[in-house]
Design a protein around this motif. Sequence first.
Motif, PDB file in Angstrom:
ATOM      1  N   LEU A   1       6.547  13.165  48.881  1.00 37.43           N
ATOM      2  CA  LEU A   1       6.782  11.938  49.641  1.00 37.43           C
ATOM      3  C   LEU A   1       5.483  11.367  50.210  1.00 37.43           C
ATOM      4  CD1 LEU A   1      10.100  12.779  51.519  1.00 37.43           C
ATOM      5  CD2 LEU A   1       9.778  11.177  49.638  1.00 37.43           C
TER       6      LEU A   1
ATOM      7  N   ILE B   1       8.629  18.810  48.445  1.00 41.83           N
ATOM      8  CA  ILE B   1       9.225  17.481  48.629  1.00 41.83           C
ATOM      9  C   ILE B   1       8.417  16.684  49.652  1.00 41.83           C
ATOM     10  CG2 ILE B   1      11.266  16.260  49.492  1.00 41.83           C
ATOM     11  CD1 ILE B   1      12.951  18.523  48.245  1.00 41.83           C
ATOM     12  N   GLY B   2       7.955  17.357  50.712  1.00 44.42           N
ATOM     13  CA  GLY B   2       7.136  16.671  51.716  1.00 44.42           C
ATOM     14  C   GLY B   2       5.849  16.135  51.133  1.00 44.42           C
TER      15      GLY B   2
ATOM     16  N   GLY C   1       7.888  12.633  54.795  1.00 47.00           N
ATOM     17  CA  GLY C   1       7.126  13.626  54.045  1.00 47.00           C
ATOM     18  C   GLY C   1       6.340  14.549  54.954  1.00 47.00           C
TER      19      GLY C   1
ATOM     20  N   VAL D   1       3.802   9.664  47.325  1.00 45.72           N
ATOM     21  CA  VAL D   1       4.494   8.394  47.065  1.00 45.72           C
ATOM     22  C   VAL D   1       4.071   7.360  48.101  1.00 45.72           C
ATOM     23  CG1 VAL D   1       6.773   7.297  47.151  1.00 45.72           C
ATOM     24  CG2 VAL D   1       6.451   9.368  45.821  1.00 45.72           C
ATOM     25  N   GLU D   2       3.931   7.796  49.348  1.00 45.43           N
ATOM     26  CA  GLU D   2       3.460   6.895  50.404  1.00 45.43           C
ATOM     27  C   GLU D   2       2.057   6.379  50.091  1.00 45.43           C
ATOM     28  OE1 GLU D   2       2.959   4.959  54.089  1.00 45.43           O
ATOM     29  OE2 GLU D   2       4.781   5.837  53.303  1.00 45.43           O
TER      30      GLU D   2
ATOM     31  N   VAL E   1       8.805   6.776  54.581  1.00 45.26           N
ATOM     32  CA  VAL E   1       8.580   7.728  53.489  1.00 45.26           C
ATOM     33  C   VAL E   1       7.473   8.706  53.857  1.00 45.26           C
ATOM     34  CG1 VAL E   1       7.902   7.933  51.070  1.00 45.26           C
ATOM     35  CG2 VAL E   1       9.366   6.056  51.768  1.00 45.26           C
TER      36      VAL E   1
END
Length: 157
Positions: free
Chosen positions: A18, A14-15, A36, A21-22, A32
């Motif tokens: 994120l 998940i980190g 992450g 996504v950043e 975000v």
Amino acid sequence: MLLDWITVISLVGIGLLLIVVELIFVPGTTIVGILGFILTAIGIWVGYAALGTNTGHLILAATVLLGGLAFFYSFRSDSWARFALKEQNRGRVNEDYQHALAVGEEGKTVSALRPQGRALFANQHHEVQTEGEFLAPNTPIRIIRLSQHKIIVEAIS
């Protein structure tokens, strides 16, 4: 033991997600990316604490490798092309507007000049600015300089 692996993989996954996504969707340093990074660090820390030092080293190496690959892929792919500006804005403001004012012409402020505002010259409103001083409304003013589309004024003493 299985629960520790699931926790570590979930936190690191998940980190890293994120962080990607950043990189791709939310440019700049935002919550975000920070979240992450924190989740990834916690996942690595849990790997060291619950699974041992050698396994922690493997988790750290795998995380750095996956993070590097994700970083490389995000810049290598054409994902940034969707966000890039491909055209140049060549428009200008007030190109067709030519005022008939001259240096030394007198008028009065309509709004407060802080240092920009509106003034009245020959029954026409114009956007003017001072050289830094603030002027109250209804102050008599004089044009001291005209440059491109800027009208620089000063108060008449």
